[in-house]
Structures are given as structure tokens and as C-alpha cells.
Design a protein around this motif. Structure first.
Motif, PDB file in Angstrom:
ATOM      1  N   PHE A  54      -6.424  37.649  55.980  1.00  0.00           N
ATOM      2  CA  PHE A  54      -7.236  36.810  55.055  1.00  0.00           C
ATOM      3  C   PHE A  54      -6.705  35.566  54.542  1.00  0.00           C
ATOM      4  CE2 PHE A  54      -8.599  41.092  54.126  1.00  0.00           C
ATOM      5  CZ  PHE A  54     -10.062  41.090  54.583  1.00  0.00           C
ATOM      6  N   VAL A  55      -5.375  35.230  54.644  1.00  0.00           N
ATOM      7  CA  VAL A  55      -4.867  33.851  54.422  1.00  0.00           C
ATOM      8  C   VAL A  55      -5.019  32.849  55.397  1.00  0.00           C
ATOM      9  CG1 VAL A  55      -2.619  32.898  53.336  1.00  0.00           C
ATOM     10  CG2 VAL A  55      -3.475  34.870  52.434  1.00  0.00           C
ATOM     11  N   HIS A  56      -5.236  33.419  56.708  1.00  0.00           N
ATOM     12  CA  HIS A  56      -5.229  32.810  57.751  1.00  0.00           C
ATOM     13  C   HIS A  56      -3.896  31.652  58.031  1.00  0.00           C
ATOM     14  CE1 HIS A  56      -9.155  34.225  58.806  1.00  0.00           C
ATOM     15  NE2 HIS A  56      -9.481  33.547  57.615  1.00  0.00           N
ATOM     16  N   GLY A  57      -2.824  32.286  57.955  1.00  0.00           N
ATOM     17  CA  GLY A  57      -1.534  31.673  57.983  1.00  0.00           C
ATOM     18  C   GLY A  57      -0.228  32.284  58.055  1.00  0.00           C
ATOM     19  N   PHE A  58       0.836  31.783  57.882  1.00  0.00           N
ATOM     20  CA  PHE A  58       2.186  32.458  57.936  1.00  0.00           C
ATOM     21  C   PHE A  58       2.401  33.023  59.327  1.00  0.00           C
ATOM     22  CE2 PHE A  58       0.842  32.227  53.496  1.00  0.00           C
ATOM     23  CZ  PHE A  58       2.109  31.745  52.896  1.00  0.00           C
ATOM     24  N   TYR A  59       1.884  32.425  60.332  1.00  0.00           N
ATOM     25  CA  TYR A  59       2.074  32.983  61.856  1.00  0.00           C
ATOM     26  C   TYR A  59       3.527  32.729  62.298  1.00  0.00           C
ATOM     27  CZ  TYR A  59      -2.933  32.499  61.488  1.00  0.00           C
ATOM     28  OH  TYR A  59      -4.367  32.498  61.167  1.00  0.00           O
ATOM     29  N   ILE A  60       4.397  31.825  61.784  1.00  0.00           N
ATOM     30  CA  ILE A  60       5.567  31.789  61.909  1.00  0.00           C
ATOM     31  C   ILE A  60       6.464  32.850  61.380  1.00  0.00           C
ATOM     32  CG2 ILE A  60       6.520  30.325  60.342  1.00  0.00           C
ATOM     33  CD1 ILE A  60       6.963  29.487  63.977  1.00  0.00           C
ATOM     34  N   VAL A  61       6.067  33.224  60.141  1.00  0.00           N
ATOM     35  CA  VAL A  61       6.685  34.456  59.360  1.00  0.00           C
ATOM     36  C   VAL A  61       6.354  35.505  60.300  1.00  0.00           C
ATOM     37  CG1 VAL A  61       6.712  35.759  57.613  1.00  0.00           C
ATOM     38  CG2 VAL A  61       6.671  33.473  57.405  1.00  0.00           C
ATOM     39  N   SER A  62       5.203  35.786  60.602  1.00  0.00           N
ATOM     40  CA  SER A  62       4.910  37.110  61.717  1.00  0.00           C
ATOM     41  C   SER A  62       5.601  37.245  62.995  1.00  0.00           C
ATOM     42  CB  SER A  62       3.382  37.045  61.784  1.00  0.00           C
ATOM     43  OG  SER A  62       2.411  37.257  60.540  1.00  0.00           O
ATOM     44  N   TYR A  63       5.757  35.928  63.445  1.00  0.00           N
ATOM     45  CA  TYR A  63       6.495  35.878  64.901  1.00  0.00           C
ATOM     46  C   TYR A  63       7.925  36.002  64.707  1.00  0.00           C
ATOM     47  CZ  TYR A  63       8.600  33.608  68.821  1.00  0.00           C
ATOM     48  OH  TYR A  63       9.422  33.532  70.132  1.00  0.00           O
ATOM     49  N   GLY A  64       8.690  35.498  63.445  1.00  0.00           N
ATOM     50  CA  GLY A  64       9.790  35.956  63.056  1.00  0.00           C
ATOM     51  C   GLY A  64       9.974  37.403  62.882  1.00  0.00           C
ATOM     52  N   LEU A  65       9.017  38.089  62.321  1.00  0.00           N
ATOM     53  CA  LEU A  65       9.087  39.598  62.134  1.00  0.00           C
ATOM     54  C   LEU A  65       9.017  40.274  63.383  1.00  0.00           C
ATOM     55  CD1 LEU A  65       8.844  42.081  60.025  1.00  0.00           C
ATOM     56  CD2 LEU A  65       6.367  41.792  60.031  1.00  0.00           C
ATOM     57  N   GLY A  66       8.146  39.714  64.071  1.00  0.00           N
ATOM     58  CA  GLY A  66       7.934  40.481  65.418  1.00  0.00           C
ATOM     59  C   GLY A  66       9.037  40.529  66.209  1.00  0.00           C
ATOM     60  N   ILE A  67      10.054  39.339  66.188  1.00  0.00           N
ATOM     61  CA  ILE A  67      11.087  39.201  67.219  1.00  0.00           C
ATOM     62  C   ILE A  67      11.916  40.238  66.386  1.00  0.00           C
ATOM     63  CG2 ILE A  67      12.994  37.870  67.521  1.00  0.00           C
ATOM     64  CD1 ILE A  67      10.738  37.098  69.278  1.00  0.00           C
ATOM     65  N   TYR A  68      12.169  40.238  65.064  1.00  0.00           N
ATOM     66  CA  TYR A  68      13.154  41.119  64.535  1.00  0.00           C
ATOM     67  C   TYR A  68      12.865  42.684  64.733  1.00  0.00           C
ATOM     68  CZ  TYR A  68      15.655  43.525  60.768  1.00  0.00           C
ATOM     69  OH  TYR A  68      16.662  44.336  60.027  1.00  0.00           O
ATOM     70  N   LEU A  69      11.649  42.958  64.706  1.00  0.00           N
ATOM     71  CA  LEU A  69      11.272  44.535  65.043  1.00  0.00           C
ATOM     72  C   LEU A  69      11.666  44.467  66.534  1.00  0.00           C
ATOM     73  CD1 LEU A  69       7.788  44.610  63.261  1.00  0.00           C
ATOM     74  CD2 LEU A  69       9.994  45.509  62.422  1.00  0.00           C
ATOM     75  N   LEU A  70      11.319  43.755  67.450  1.00  0.00           N
ATOM     76  CA  LEU A  70      11.818  44.032  68.783  1.00  0.00           C
ATOM     77  C   LEU A  70      13.195  44.252  68.801  1.00  0.00           C
ATOM     78  CD1 LEU A  70      10.854  44.237  71.835  1.00  0.00           C
ATOM     79  CD2 LEU A  70      11.248  41.746  71.533  1.00  0.00           C
TER      80      LEU A  70
END
Length: 191
Positions: A54-70
């Protein structure tokens, strides 16, 4: 003057200690409730995904989260003692059929895996309220790069599992000492 600072910080440290103790108490009580814990984490993840959508942003935060989860997923799927790196006298994975059975011990136990994932989603969610973390990026490239990283990492992990013959899951494994089904026959005859 120093006495005033010590008196002012004492209630704060007491409150922090009490909060920490209560948090640890409820965290410890949640340990046997695996399904409930993971459902709660799924709810937190959905809330985070909806916030980013809904915010249409914070993709770099999501990418960092994805790398951490991996990264923590690899720790969850890896044995405590990696046969490629260490030779130990403790439990190790059998490499031949004649080797003694040694149970699979994870590098990152399930509870710590769950706690790390939940904490990561909560931190990422809080980060979405600060505009300095909303770096403009072309998110499809980040997504493609993460997918490639995921498949290459999982391929390496699966090859490692096959090479050293271990399965980090309990699904499909025999259970010993389980209760017999009601329809099973007994060798003891009644006189």
C-alpha cells in the motif's frame, strides 16, 4: 547532581528489567506451541507485505529482509557440525550405510529460527515508518536477483544434503516408540 541521575535511571532500569523478565516468561511459555507461533509469524508477515504494497516503497528494506531470511534458512537447514569443515568427536552425520546413526542436529534450532524470522519482520515493519529507508530502486531487478540467489543457494544446499545423506525435516521419517494403532495385533495370547 550525580545522585539525581542515578535516582532517575533506577526506575527506568527496574521497568526494563521487569519488562525483559515478563517478555522472556511469555516467550518461554510459547515454546511448545509451534503451530500457534508460526501462525502469528505468518500474520506479522502478511501485515508487513500489505504495508509495503500500500505504501509502494521500501523495496530495499524488503530486499534486505529477504537476504536475511535466506541466510537464517540456510542455518536452519544446515547441520551443527558441517562434515566438509570440521572433524569432531561429537555427533556427526553418517557418510556410509555402515556408520552409526547420529541424529540430525541443526545449526539453528527451530525456536531460534522462528524468533529470528519474527523479529526480522517486526524490525522491517518499523523501518517502513521512516522515509530515510525508502531508497528509490527499480524493484523488479532486486526481485530477479533475489530469486537467482535463492535458487543458487538452495541448489548448493540440496547438493550438500545429498552428498552427506541427511534430511533436515521429520516429515516421512520413521517414528520409533510410537503408540500402536487400535487395529494392530499383539503377539501375547490371552488364556
Amino acid at each position: 547532581m550525580e545522585g539525581d541521575d542515578a535516582a532517575a535511571s533506577h526506575p527506568l532500569s527496574k521497568w526494563r528489567s521487569d519488562f525483559s523478565r515478563a517478555f522472556r516468561y511469555y516467550l518461554d511459555r510459547s515454546t511448545p506451541h509451534t503451530t500457534g507461533r508460526w501462525l502469528g509469524t505468518a500474520v506479522v508477515a502478511v501485515i508487513y507485505v500489505l504495508r509495503v504494497y500500500f505504501v509502494h516503497g521500501f523495496y530495499i528494506v524488503s530486499y534486505g529482509l529477504g537476504i536475511y531470511l535466506l541466510n537464517i534458512l540456510i542455518g536452519f537447514l544446515s547441520p551443527l557440525v558441517d562434515p566438509e569443515l570440521e572433524v569432531s568427536d561429537g555427533p556427526a552425520l553418517p557418510t556410509r550405510g555402515s556408520d552409526e546413526f547420529k541424529p540430525f542436529v541443526r545449526r539453528l534450532p527451530e525456536f531460534k529460527f522462528w524468533y529470528s524470522i519474527t523479529k526480522a519482520f517486526c524490525v522491517a515493519f518499523v523501518m517502513t515508518f521512516f522515509s530515510m529507508f525508502d531508497v528509490p530502486v527499480f524493484w523488479p531487478i532486486l526481485l530477479c536477483y533475489w530469486i537467482v540467489l535463492f535458487f543458487l543457494t538452495m541448489k548448493r544446499q540440496i547438493v550438500h544434503m545429498i552428498k552427506y545423506k541427511y534430511v533436515p525435516f521429520n516429515i516421512g521419517k520413521k517414528r520409533y516408540g510410537a503408540k500402536k494403532s487400535p487395529g494392530s495385533s499383539s503377539n501375547i495370547s490371552k488364556d
